[in-house]
Design an enzyme around this catalytic site. Sequence first.
Site, short mmCIF file in Angstrom:
data_model
loop_
_atom_site.label_atom_id
_atom_site.label_comp_id
_atom_site.label_asym_id
_atom_site.label_seq_id
_atom_site.Cartn_x
_atom_site.Cartn_y
_atom_site.Cartn_z
N SER A 167 0.67 6.75 -4.46
CA SER A 167 1.08 7.13 -3.10
C SER A 167 2.35 6.43 -2.62
CB SER A 167 -0.06 6.84 -2.11
OG SER A 167 -0.38 5.46 -2.09
N TYR A 208 -2.83 -13.18 -10.71
CA TYR A 208 -2.06 -11.98 -11.04
C TYR A 208 -1.50 -12.08 -12.46
CZ TYR A 208 1.30 -8.16 -10.13
OH TYR A 208 2.01 -6.98 -10.16
#
Length: 243
Positions: A11, A154
């Site tokens: 998106s 991460y």
Amino acid sequence: MNNVALVTGGSRGIGKAIALQLASDGFHVIVNYHANKEAANNTLIEIKKAGGKGELVQFDISSADSVKSAFNNWREQNPEEHISVLVNNAGIRKDNLFVWLEQSDWDKVIDTNLNSFYFVTKEVVQDMVLNKFGRIINIVSLSGLKGLPGQVNYSAAKAGVIAATKALAQEVGKKNVTVNAVAPGFINTDMTKDLDVQTLKKTVPLNRFGNPEEVAYLVSFLASEKAGYITGECISINGGLYS
């Protein structure tokens, strides 16, 4: 060859650029999103305005049940179709120095960036093997190669995906399924908008942040027939910052 591509997190940012590029390449693009339906719909509108084809499919990549349910529904509605290109793009950051890192932030980043690779890829790889064609492209990060302070969670997740990429490539290569990773450096997206661009770009030999479209061009190539002899690779796209 079935011309369906799935882009997780399609998106916004890099995912949106990839979705638009693959649509322009002739793929029917499944734009996955989790919560921001408006942004995902805007991506789909842009795809269709440019003459491409696509659809929205909502699921939470960090939830095995959500992923499985979404894929079951899609298969019921599209019994003759299968996904030939998968771009594992969606991800999150929960940055903090390790001494202050909460377990909840560790778990969320591992679930969303690493476990999701298993949940989503498991749903498509068997069809790719049976059809003797597939392209799996994992969007990782400079952080997974180099390690960055404040990103132990991460870095661990992205490094895990890089290793999984190399291992899976060896398992499915004989079936004409390639598995590669793309490791962006600093790219102009929502994920980097809170960074000190003026200072950080001085560390980049090309003296700028990259654009999402530049990552999308690389993904487009890896998804094509032209990249049929490239597999098990992690390709950096970072302006020369680290290689």
